[in-house]
Scaffold this motif. Structure first.
Motif, short mmCIF file in Angstrom:
data_model
loop_
_atom_site.label_atom_id
_atom_site.label_comp_id
_atom_site.label_asym_id
_atom_site.label_seq_id
_atom_site.Cartn_x
_atom_site.Cartn_y
_atom_site.Cartn_z
N THR A 76 8.08 -6.01 -39.58
CA THR A 76 7.58 -7.34 -39.94
C THR A 76 8.75 -8.30 -40.14
O THR A 76 8.97 -8.83 -41.22
CB THR A 76 6.68 -7.26 -41.19
N ASN A 77 9.44 -8.53 -39.07
CA ASN A 77 10.59 -9.43 -39.07
C ASN A 77 10.18 -10.79 -38.48
O ASN A 77 8.99 -11.10 -38.40
CB ASN A 77 11.74 -8.80 -38.26
N ILE A 78 11.14 -11.56 -38.05
CA ILE A 78 10.84 -12.90 -37.54
C ILE A 78 9.97 -12.85 -36.29
O ILE A 78 9.14 -13.73 -36.06
CB ILE A 78 12.13 -13.72 -37.29
N VAL A 82 6.59 -15.12 -35.50
CA VAL A 82 6.52 -16.15 -34.45
C VAL A 82 5.65 -15.75 -33.27
O VAL A 82 5.35 -16.59 -32.42
CB VAL A 82 7.92 -16.58 -33.95
N ALA A 83 5.23 -14.49 -33.19
CA ALA A 83 4.39 -14.07 -32.07
C ALA A 83 3.11 -14.91 -32.01
O ALA A 83 2.71 -15.37 -30.93
CB ALA A 83 4.05 -12.58 -32.17
N GLY A 84 2.48 -15.14 -33.14
CA GLY A 84 1.26 -15.95 -33.17
C GLY A 84 1.50 -17.42 -32.88
O GLY A 84 0.62 -18.10 -32.36
N PHE A 145 9.32 -25.61 -36.38
CA PHE A 145 8.41 -25.35 -35.27
C PHE A 145 9.07 -25.60 -33.92
O PHE A 145 8.80 -24.90 -32.96
CB PHE A 145 7.12 -26.17 -35.40
N TYR A 146 9.91 -26.58 -33.85
CA TYR A 146 10.66 -26.85 -32.62
C TYR A 146 11.52 -25.64 -32.26
O TYR A 146 11.57 -25.23 -31.10
CB TYR A 146 11.53 -28.10 -32.80
N GLY A 147 12.15 -25.03 -33.24
CA GLY A 147 13.03 -23.90 -32.98
C GLY A 147 12.33 -22.58 -32.76
O GLY A 147 12.89 -21.66 -32.18
N LEU A 148 11.10 -22.45 -33.21
CA LEU A 148 10.40 -21.16 -33.13
C LEU A 148 9.39 -21.06 -31.99
O LEU A 148 8.69 -20.06 -31.90
CB LEU A 148 9.69 -20.87 -34.46
N THR A 149 9.30 -22.06 -31.16
CA THR A 149 8.33 -21.99 -30.08
C THR A 149 9.02 -21.81 -28.74
O THR A 149 10.07 -22.39 -28.48
CB THR A 149 7.43 -23.24 -30.05
N ASN A 150 8.41 -21.00 -27.89
CA ASN A 150 8.98 -20.71 -26.57
C ASN A 150 9.04 -21.95 -25.68
O ASN A 150 9.86 -22.02 -24.78
CB ASN A 150 8.16 -19.63 -25.86
#
Length: 171
Positions: A76-78, A82-84, A145-150
């Motif tokens: 249960t890491n980052i 961020v998968a969801g 959110f900018y940094g965590l989205t593909n």
């Protein structure tokens, strides 16, 4: 994170941490029920509602962490978090879920700051300081959110975290 886990996943530390979170959940809900009809100003309402959301968030967050760790056998890491955020339609839940959590955290801090501060700092009144804290939280939310989205070249999620995504196969 792996080094720090040796501390916070120790049975004693994890027990203390969980007890503290459960106290926060229970006290937050109790305070909300007690004060919901007596709050008047913006910052009082912000403190009340952000505290309630954080209580609800903690319940869902702990359930998700334990489900991921013990039932899905995932770290249960980052990547778990961020998968969801990067999967439609799961992101329709996770973006507001995490976004409101970050906003509520900074909203709660700004409301308490407004309530407790009595003197200006750097020429800013406590109200302006609180607005600055809240604004920082909103900006941090956007940057996070900018940094965590593909879509924006964010974090590449390993395949094992795609458990809940239906794979389409050629038939």
């Amino acid at each position: 994170m792996n080094s720090f886990r040796l501390v916070y996943r120790h049975i004693l530390a994890e027990t203390i941490l969980l007890i503290a979170i459960f106290i926060q959940i229970i006290s937050g809900i109790k305070l909300f029920l007690k004060k919901k009809k007596t709050v008047t100003g913006f910052f009082e309402k912000l403190q009340l509602w952000s505290g309630l959301y954080l209580s609800i968030f903690f319940v869902f967050h702990l359930a998700a962490i334990f489900m991921g760790r013990y039932f899905l056998n995932l770290d249960t890491n980052i990547y778990f978090g961020v998968a969801g955020l990067n999967t439609f339609p799961l992101n329709l839940f996770f973006i507001p879920y995490y976004g409101l959590a970050i906003f509520s955290f900074f909203g709660h801090i700004s409301a308490i700051h407004y309530k407790k501060m009595k003197h200006p700092i750097f020429g800013l009144t406590p109200k302006k300081q609180s607005i600055l804290i809240l604004t920082f939280g909103i900006i941090l939310n956007i940057v996070t959110f900018y940094g965590l989205t593909n879509k924006f070249k964010g974090i590449k999620i390993p395949e094992e975290y795609n458990l809940m995504i239906e794979k389409k196969t050629n038939q």
